[in-house]
Design an enzyme around this catalytic site. Structure first.
Site, mmCIF file in Angstrom:
data_model
loop_
_atom_site.group_PDB
_atom_site.id
_atom_site.type_symbol
_atom_site.label_atom_id
_atom_site.label_comp_id
_atom_site.label_asym_id
_atom_site.label_seq_id
_atom_site.Cartn_x
_atom_site.Cartn_y
_atom_site.Cartn_z
ATOM 1 N N GLY A 705 0.848 -1.198 0.022
ATOM 2 C CA GLY A 705 -0.028 0.006 -0.090
ATOM 3 C C GLY A 705 0.894 1.194 -0.038
ATOM 4 C CE LYS A 725 -0.243 -0.673 7.136
ATOM 5 N NZ LYS A 725 -1.337 0.001 7.506
ATOM 6 C CG ASP A 831 -8.528 4.078 2.985
ATOM 7 O OD1 ASP A 831 -8.875 4.448 2.289
ATOM 8 O OD2 ASP A 831 -7.042 3.631 3.107
#
Length: 1023
Positions: A705, A725, A831
């Protein structure tokens, strides 16, 4: 002959030969020119056809390009010698578009198959130019208008299959001129008028389906002269009048005769039995009177006989019951379905039913006036899958032999006069999904053997005389999902903790028994519960706090028990429509939130220790006891030393924190997991993360991302799969994203939020800063990959049905509701999009990626008159296509922004279209696209991949329902309602949107309830 004469003859021969060669060459050139021109015409027609396709989810038409000859395109077959297109076959490809008039330029076409797609508009009249056409299949599309009149020119047509469209008008009379026709399928359309008598000219017809239309009148006599007909189905129309008595004589080769759901009256023609090849006879839901033909058993090939819901009576005397009919049907050794429910058959249930075909799968004799008992030899019908004897006058005990029906999936003995105990042998029916035994006189205990029936969806034993405890194995059957009803018996004892296994159950009804003890907290695990009825028992203790998690509950009745304690505040936060707490021992102040603000929907009578609440409850006001002066003095004495101690602890903590910070800065040692509020986690180092992800290898990369990449890993200590992540700290805002995500995730817990294991802020092996978040691994990836598969193979593997999509939407809505309303500090996600919705192995949705999340601090009412919350940070947040319009003009971050994004997400889930699609340009967005289609063209914009096989079965019935033949719309209504919620959420003006995610959750739950109940009843009705 002289030499000169010979030379002249040779010269003449050469001239003649030269002329012949020139003539042949000219002819060949002319033929080649025609063929080449024809090929170019075919090519241009196919290119035009492709240009009219707006949706091609499986990318079938990707091969239709100039790199290969059009005869090698997918779905195209050409004649080898001429090179002309003879077959265009694109069935079952989920294509969306229209058929252009240029289809008529494929003049050599013999087969045209566009079935099971989403084509719409009128079918072009130019089809009449296809003079060689033999098969036209356009079933299961959305074509409108009438059957093209020029089709009458296609004299070679043998197959006309146009079932399940939106064709209107009359069935044309010219259809009788197509003498080659052997197959006609025009069912599930909007045809009116009568069946044209000209159909009687089609001597080669073997299949005729006209079901589910608006046809009227009687079947014309000329139809009976179709000597070779094998299939004749006029089911589910509105035909009126009697069945002509000579129908059996006139159709000796008839195999299938269907006239269900019409208005036929009169008696069943005795001559029907002369059609010796009959295999299916279905005239359910008419108004037929009289009896079945006495010698119906001569139809040796019969496998389906259905006369449900008519007005038929028994042959012979009333006491004989169905003896005449069954005795004759014993000869039908191929019989699989016998449906006589809802008639006026009387007399004793004959023992002869046990001699019916060993292939019998469905025996439906319910809602008649039969008496007697179930024959002990019922186990002989070993192939039975459904047995319906409900609504009769049957009595006696249920024989143990019923346990031999190993294939039985549905058993309905309800509303009779059965007595004795429930047979232990029912536990042998391991295929059973529905068991109805309510409204009888059964006594004794519930057999523990029922716990073997691990496929049960429905268990109804209400209104009997059952006693004893509920067996733990029965209350814990995890497959139960529709309802469990044990009400109105004399059951005793506590409710076992195993009730927590019913996580898919929608309705739990245990009212009017003698249950005692506390309500088990494990009931809070039943997250699908919508109805909970425990009234009329002896439960005591408090309402379990675990009920707070039952977000789908709509109806709670706990009245007439011995419950005590306070009425929990969380009851006001549930989406309840009915709450009854009357006649218990509750005390204290009544909350004033949610359903407890509505005296017509909430009942609290008979609780004498309650106070406060809304005025309509007529309760006394609550008094607050004053604190005595001596108590005040004691509090003051304790406060001073406590405050001093607190100050010392704070100073020591600050010193220790400063010391540790300096030490870490000097040593730059490997750091561990950052402790997150309310988390119990072990520390994980950079080295361990590197090992568990294979050195952050490309093979373990599962996504990337704007702020970093996500890797799959396996922890060494317990083998747990995790998603790591790793933030790209070179990206601007990445560190801020890390901090915001830690703040957002630190104190939240919800089943639909992505679970974080720890956060790591450390130094990598090169001495650079390293920041990562470690999450629970989601085996099914993200939602975007499911609704936008990258290739055809993946698309076929990753298909989400309507109910799966609806469940995912509800999961996401519940997660947002929690973030907005139930966190200590409200959180706006900022988001919401498919890529941030992760799916576990059960396709339960978990919202993740809180890198843009914003914490809202609501001003207290005392200090501010403004209703707008203050925010930590502002700016344009979100992903293109999902950002609410007000953010683009400097508007504040708010929960209404998430609601907008969720609305776009909802429309995307059910249309299968991204909001950033190229077609959404020039002011047209996915909101406007859906708004223009609703409510009349819902299915045209729906993702064609969302219908499962069962959904398609329901949808076919819905098409009948839409025409007023059935009981109510299912797929289209529910899909339209879901999209309407999406529109209400994604309105451009914030004040016009649904104002809370709680409202959204309630609406989606209501749609789900409607879909589940109606679709199950619809399938049950017809099967």
């Amino acid at each position: 002959m002289s030499q000169s004469c010979a030379s002249s003859l040779i010269l003449l021969a050469l001239q003649i030969l030269s002329g012949l060669l020139l003539l042949c060459s000219s002819s060949t050139f002319s033929s080649a020119t025609v063929t080449l021109q024809g090929n170019e015409t075919d090519f241009q027609a196919l290119v035009d056809f492709k240009s009219r396709i707006s949706e091609d989810p499986f990318k079938i038409l990707s091969s239709w390009n100039n790199s290969i000859h059009h005869c090698k395109w997918v779905g195209i077959t050409c004649n080898i010698s001429t090179g002309r297109v003879v077959q265009l076959s694109l069935g079952q490809q989920r294509l969306t578009g229209t058929v252009p008039p240029s289809i008529g330029n494929l003049t050599f076409l013999r087969v045209l198959n566009l079935s099971i797609n989403s084509f719409h508009g009128e079918f072009p009249n130019e089809v009449g130019r296809l003079l060689y056409l033999q098969s036209l299949s356009i079933t299961l599309n959305y074509f409108t208008g009438g059957i093209p009149s020029n089709l009458s020119r296609c004299k070679e047509l043998t197959v006309l299959s146009a079932t399940s469209n939106n064709f209107t008008g009359n069935i044309p009379t010219w259809i009788g001129n197509l003498s080659s026709l052997s197959y006609i399928g025009l069912g599930v359309n909007n045809f009116h008028g009568s069946i044209p008598k000209e159909m009687g000219y089609l001597s080669g017809l073997t299949f005729l389906r006209l079901s589910i239309n608006y046809l009227s009148g009687t079947v014309p006599p000329s139809i009976y002269n179709i000597s070779s007909m094998h299939y004749f189905n006029i089911a589910k129309n509105k035909l009126q009048g009697i069945i002509p008595p000579d129908v059996g004589f006139s159709l000796p080769n008839l195999e299938i005769f269907g006239g269900a759901i019409n208005n036929f009256t009169g008696t069943i023609p005795v001559s029907l039995v002369n059609a010796s090849r009959l295999r299916l006879v279905d005239f359910a839901q008419n108004a037929l009177t009289g009896t079945l033909p006495k010698n119906i058993g001569v139809l040796k090939s019969l496998f389906w006989l259905n006369f449900d819901y008519n007005r038929l009576v028994s042959n012979g005397k009333d006491d004989d019951g169905l003896s005449f009919e069954i005795n004759s049907l014993v000869n039908c050794t191929e019989l699989e379905v016998l449906g006589l429910t809802g008639n006026m058959f009387g007399g004793e249930l004959p023992n002869l039913i046990t001699n019916l075909s060993s292939r019998l799968k469905r025996l439906k004799l319910g809602e008649n006036k039969l008496y007697g008992s179930i024959p002990g030899a019922i186990g002989n019908l070993a192939s039975l899958e459904k047995l319906g004897l409900e609504g009769n006058l049957l009595a006696g005990s249920v024989p143990d032999g019923i346990g031999k029906l190993q294939n039985l999936g549905r058993l309905d003995l309800s509303i009779n006069r059965f007595s004795g105990t429930i047979p232990w042998s029912l536990g042998n029916l391991t295929s059973l999904t529905q068991l109805y035994m309510q409204d009888n006189n059964f006594e004794g205990s519930i057999p523990r053997s029922l716990g073997n029936c691990q496929k049960l969806l429905v268990l109804s034993l209400s209104n009997n005389k059952l006693s004893g405890n509920i067996p733990r194995r029965v209350i814990g059957i995890s497959s139960l999902s529709v309802y469990l009803d044990l009400s109105n018996n004399v059951l005793t004892g506590p409710l076992p903790d195993d009730v927590g296994n019913l996580q898919s159950l929608t309705q739990l009804v245990l009212s009017e028994n003698n249950f005692s003890g506390v309500i088990p907290s494990s009931l809070g695990k039943c997250v699908s519960l919508e109805v909970l009825h425990l009234q009329g028992n002896s439960f005591d203790g408090e309402i379990p706090q675990s009920f707070e998690g039952l977000r789908g509950l709509e109806d709670i009745d706990l009245s007439r028990n011995n419950l005590s304690g306070k009425i929990p505040e969380f009851l006001g936060e549930l989406a309840l429509r009915h709450l009854n707490l009357s006649y218990n021992n509750f005390e204290g102040e009544v909350p004033k939130a949610g359903i407890l603000k509505n005296a017509t929907s909430a009942s609290i009578y008979g609780n004498n220790k309650l106070c406060g609440g809304i005025r309509e409850f007529n309760l006394s006001s609550c008094t607050t006891r004053k604190v005595s002066s001596s108590r005040k003095s004691l509090v003051l004495k304790l406060t001073i030393p406590l405050a001093t101690t607190l100050v010392i602890v704070i100073l020591l903590s600050c010193f220790l924190a400063f010391f540790l910070t300096v030490k870490r800065a000097r040593t730059r040692s490997q750091a561990s997991g950052i402790p997150l509020r309310n988390l119990t986690t072990s520390e994980i180092s950079y080295s361990e993360l590197a090992r568990c992800t294979g050195g952050f290898s490309q093979e373990n990369l599962i996504g990337s991302g704007s702020f970093g990449s996500v890797y799959k890993g396996t922890l060494a200590d317990d083998g747990a799969l995790v998603a790591v992540k790793v933030l790209d700290l070179q990206q601007r805002g990445a560190s801020r994203s890390f901090i915001d995500e830690c703040k957002a995730l630190g104190g939240i817990r919800h089943r639909n939020l992505l679970k974080i294991i720890t956060a790591v802020s450390s130094i990598d092996h090169q001495g650079d800063d390293f920041k990562a978040l470690v999450f629970e691994f989601m085996s099914n990836g993200n939602l975007a990959d499911w609704i936008h598969p990258k290739d055809n193979l993946e698309g076929q593997r990753k298909r989400l049905t309507f109910i799966q999509r609806l469940n995912i939407a509800i999961d996401v809505a519940c997660a947002l509701e929690y973030l907005h309303n139930f966190c200590q500090t409200p959180i706006v996600h900022c988001d919401v999009k498919p890529g941030n919705v992760l799916l576990d192995e059960d396709l339960v949705a978990h919202v993740g990626d809180f890198g843009l999340a914003t914490l809202l601090y609501k001003e207290s009412s005392e200090s501010s008159t403004s209703k707008q919350p203050s925010i930590i940070s502002g700016g344009l947040k979100g992903s293109i296509g999902y950002i609410p319009p007000e953010y683009g003009i400097g508007g504040q971050t708010s929960t209404l922004g998430d609601i907008y994004s969720f609305g776009i997400l909802l429309l995307e889930i059910f249309t299968g279209k991204r909001p950033t699609n190229a077609e959404f340009e020039g002011g047209m967005g996915i909101h406007q696209y859906a708004e223009m289609a609703l409510p009349n063209y819902t299915m045209e914009i729906a993702d064609p991949c969302l219908l499962s096989e069962e959904d398609e079965e329901i949808y076919l019935k819905e098409r009948a329902i839409r025409k007023g033949i059935g009981r109510g719309r299912v797929i289209e209504d529910c899909l339209s309602s879901v999209m309407q919620v999406g529109l209400c959420c994604s309105a451009n003006v914030p004040s016009e949107r649904l104002q809370s995610m709680t409202l959204v959750v309630n609406k989606l739950q209501a749609i789900k309830k409607l879909f589940v109940s109606n679709s199950k009843s619809l399938l049950t009705k017809y099967y």
